[in-house]
Design an enzyme around this catalytic site. Sequence first.
Site, PDB file in Angstrom:
ATOM      1  N   ASP A 141      -3.186   7.490  -0.794  1.00  0.00           N
ATOM      2  CA  ASP A 141      -3.389   8.937  -0.823  1.00  0.00           C
ATOM      3  C   ASP A 141      -4.739   9.208  -1.479  1.00  0.00           C
ATOM      4  OD1 ASP A 141      -3.363  11.669  -1.291  1.00  0.00           O
ATOM      5  OD2 ASP A 141      -1.275  11.724  -1.931  1.00  0.00           O
ATOM      6  N   HIS A 142      -5.672   9.724  -0.698  1.00  0.00           N
ATOM      7  CA  HIS A 142      -7.032   9.900  -1.202  1.00  0.00           C
ATOM      8  C   HIS A 142      -7.134  11.023  -2.230  1.00  0.00           C
ATOM      9  CE1 HIS A 142     -11.037   8.657  -1.337  1.00  0.00           C
ATOM     10  NE2 HIS A 142     -11.422   8.830  -0.086  1.00  0.00           N
ATOM     11  N   ARG A 143      -6.080  11.841  -2.371  1.00  0.00           N
ATOM     12  CA  ARG A 143      -6.082  12.827  -3.458  1.00  0.00           C
ATOM     13  C   ARG A 143      -5.947  12.129  -4.807  1.00  0.00           C
ATOM     14  NH1 ARG A 143      -1.075  16.432  -1.713  1.00  0.00           N
ATOM     15  NH2 ARG A 143      -0.236  14.304  -1.660  1.00  0.00           N
TER      16      ARG A 143
END
Length: 469
Positions: A439-441
Site C-alpha cells: 500500500d503506497h499510502r
Amino acid sequence: MTTMTDTSNAARFREFKMPDVGEGLTEAEILKWYVQPGDTVTDGQVVCEVETAKAAVELPIPFDGVVHELRFPEGTTVDVGQVIIAVDVAPGSGDAAPAAEPAPVAQPEPEPEAPKGRQPVLVGYGVAESSTKRRARKGAAASVPAAAAAIQGEMNGHGAVVPESRPLAKPPVRKLAKDLGIDLATVVPTGEGGIITREDVHAAAKPVPAQAPAPVAAAAAPAPETSAPAVVTTVGARETRIPVKGVRKAIAQAMVGSAFTAPHVTEFVTVDVTRTMKLVAELKEDKDMAGVRVNPLLIIAKALLVAIKRNPEVNAAWDEANQEIVQKHYVNLGIAAATPRGLIVPNIKDAHEQTLPQLAASLGELVSTAREGKTSPAAMAGGTVTITNVGVFGVDTGTPILNPGESAILAVGAIKLQPWVHKGKVKPRQVTTLALSFDHRLVDGELGSKVLADVAAILEQPKRLITWA
C-alpha cells in the site's frame, strides 16, 4: 390488547436469531440443519452449520427445549438478526400452535391466504415465510407439501405471482431490479415478512433468457421444466449462471474494495534459492523438526518475518476515519489458501514470536484446517501481512492484491532449475521470482524495496536467518 395467554406463550417459546459470527458480517447461508421440529436440544448443542462470507461455522443454541420450528430451509441466505429457529422451552404445557403468532417480525399484510403457498426458496424446498403459514403449521410436515408445490409451480414455468399490491424490498434491491428490468410486482419474495431479496430478483431474471433458445414455439411449455435449476441456471447449453454468495461474494467485495482503495505498487526480484532448497532437505532429516512439515514456504515465511523485524514500518495499517497510520508491533502472518469454497486467508497469530519448529507446526495446522473447510472467522481476522504461493500452480509470479486492512502481500513463484551465473560461471541453479505488493499510502518505494531485497537476500543465503534475527 396483550392477554395472559399471549404473555405465557411469549415466555414459553424462545427464538434464536442469526448471530454475527464474524467481524461485522451481515448475512450467512444455512448449509445444514442438525435438528428437526420435535427434536430435543440442550444448551450449547450445535443445531446448524452456516457459511458466512469468511468460513463455515457451526452454531450452538444457548438454551434447552424442544424444536418447534425451523424458520429457513438449508441453502437460504439469512440476514444477521433474523430468527432462524423457535424452541419450546416448556414442552407439554399446552397447545403449541399460538407460539407461531409472535414469530414473524414486521408482517405488513398477514391476512391474505393466496400468497402463502407461493413462497419459493433458493434450493427447492423449505417453509413459507408468512405468518398465516406459520400459524397453521404445527410441524415440518405441514409446510413441506405447500413449499414443494410452490417450487414445482416455478419449475413448470408458471413464473412469479403478484404477492401483494405493493412489493416489499429494500432500496438496493429495488435498484437491482430496475437495472435488470425486472418488475418487482412479478417477483416471488422469499425474505422474512414477504420482503424481496437480491436472490429473488436474480431468480426472476433467470427464466427470461432461459426461454429464448427454445427451438420451436410449440415446445415452449415443456422447455422451462429443464431450464430452471434452483442454484445453478444453465442458459441453453452455452452459459451457466452461479449465484455469488458466501466466500466467493466476500472475495469479490474485498478485492474490489482493496484494489480501488489502496494504491498498489508491486516490485519483483528473481533470486537463486539453491541454498534454501538444500536447507529444506537438511531440516527434513533434523530430529527437532520431526512430526512437522518442512517445505520452502516455511523458510520463505521466516525470511519475511525477519525482513519485517529489520523494517518494522512496513507492518502497518491505514486508518481512514482518523487519518492515522497504525503501526503494528506484532505480525499476524496470513497464508492465502485455495479451498473448495474459494480463496481464504487465515493467519498465524504473533508469528514473529514463533521458533522455526513452531512456525512449521502452525503452517501445517493452518493449511489442514483450511482444506477441511473448518477455518473460523477469528482465524482470518487481524492479519497484517500475507504470503500467497502461486508457485504451486507452476506460475512464475503475479501482481497480488492486498488483503483488506493489510500493508503488504508477498507472492512466491515456482522454483525452477535455470541457468544462472554463480561464482563467475553459468550453472544450473534453483531460481524463483518474488513479487511484493504494498500500500503506497503506508509504504514508500524505498521501504518496500528494502523488505523485498531482505527476503531475497535471506533466501539466497539462509544463514542470514541467524545473523539478522
